[in-house]
Design a protein around this motif. Structure first.
Motif, short mmCIF file in Angstrom:
data_model
loop_
_atom_site.label_atom_id
_atom_site.label_comp_id
_atom_site.label_asym_id
_atom_site.label_seq_id
_atom_site.Cartn_x
_atom_site.Cartn_y
_atom_site.Cartn_z
N ALA A 1 -6.33 38.43 -0.39
CA ALA A 1 -6.44 38.24 1.06
C ALA A 1 -5.48 37.14 1.49
N ASP A 2 -4.70 37.42 2.51
CA ASP A 2 -3.69 36.48 3.00
C ASP A 2 -4.23 35.60 4.12
N ASN A 3 -3.51 34.52 4.39
CA ASN A 3 -3.75 33.62 5.52
C ASN A 3 -5.05 32.81 5.42
N THR B 1 -4.42 29.32 7.04
CA THR B 1 -4.14 29.44 8.46
C THR B 1 -5.42 29.68 9.27
N PHE B 2 -6.32 30.48 8.73
CA PHE B 2 -7.56 30.82 9.41
C PHE B 2 -8.76 30.31 8.62
N LYS C 1 -11.22 28.17 9.04
CA LYS C 1 -12.56 28.14 9.63
C LYS C 1 -13.15 29.54 9.78
N SER C 2 -12.38 30.46 10.35
CA SER C 2 -12.93 31.81 10.58
C SER C 2 -13.10 32.60 9.28
N LEU C 3 -12.31 32.28 8.25
CA LEU C 3 -12.43 32.99 6.97
C LEU C 3 -13.36 32.30 5.98
N ARG C 4 -13.96 31.17 6.38
CA ARG C 4 -14.87 30.44 5.48
C ARG C 4 -16.01 31.33 4.97
N PRO C 5 -16.70 32.11 5.81
CA PRO C 5 -17.76 32.97 5.28
C PRO C 5 -17.24 33.97 4.23
N ASP D 1 0.53 30.62 3.14
CA ASP D 1 -0.58 30.28 4.03
C ASP D 1 -1.94 30.38 3.35
N GLY D 2 -1.94 30.40 2.01
CA GLY D 2 -3.18 30.52 1.25
C GLY D 2 -3.48 31.97 0.96
#
Length: 134
Positions: A91-93, A96-97, A99-103, A124-125
């Motif tokens: 999974a990319d980004n 960058t995201f 907070k929203s991808l934390r779950p 970007d992780g």
């Protein structure tokens, strides 16, 4: 997608399935894959991933998530029943995201959902997860 198609072709078989919401991007991707000689093994489906990936037969060996971030978890949950033990999820980004991808990253990294996972410090992780099964 072309790199994945070459790997599939070089390793004796399989299919590469992508999904794209934008018709012009889907058309260009399909045309490029056909021109590269991968039209028989690569399919870029037009539409919402939750619909276009619903009928993908398993086992699935690799999942690459790089689209709408709010779809990472639902798409993962959609395809997980068809993942082969040892399948890779990328999974990319992730940075960058964050907070929203934390779950999503918590789900993969918890060790409770059949995955071993870590975030790679690439661009970007990039989340790298291996499905171990439940």
């Amino acid at each position: 997608t072309i790199y994945l198609s070459a790997a599939v072709a070089d390793n004796g078989g399989g299919n590469v399935i992508g999904t794209e919401m934008e018709p012009s991007k889907q058309e260009v991707a399909t045309r490029n894959l056909a021109q590269a000689g991968f039209g028989e093994i690569a399919d870029v489906r037009l539409g919402d991933a939750m619909e276009t990936l619903r009928d993908v037969e398993g086992p699935i060996d690799l999942v690459l998530l790089d689209g709408w971030k709010d779809l990472y978890m639902p798409v993962l949950q959609l395809v997980t029943p068809r993942l082969r033990k040892g399948s890779v999820v990328l999974a990319d980004n992730i940075y960058t995201f964050k907070k929203s991808l934390r779950p999503f990253t918590d789900y993969l990294q918890s060790g409770k959902n059949g995955f071993q996972s870590t975030t790679l410090s690439i661009s970007d992780g990039f989340e790298y997860a291996v499905y171990e099964g439940k």
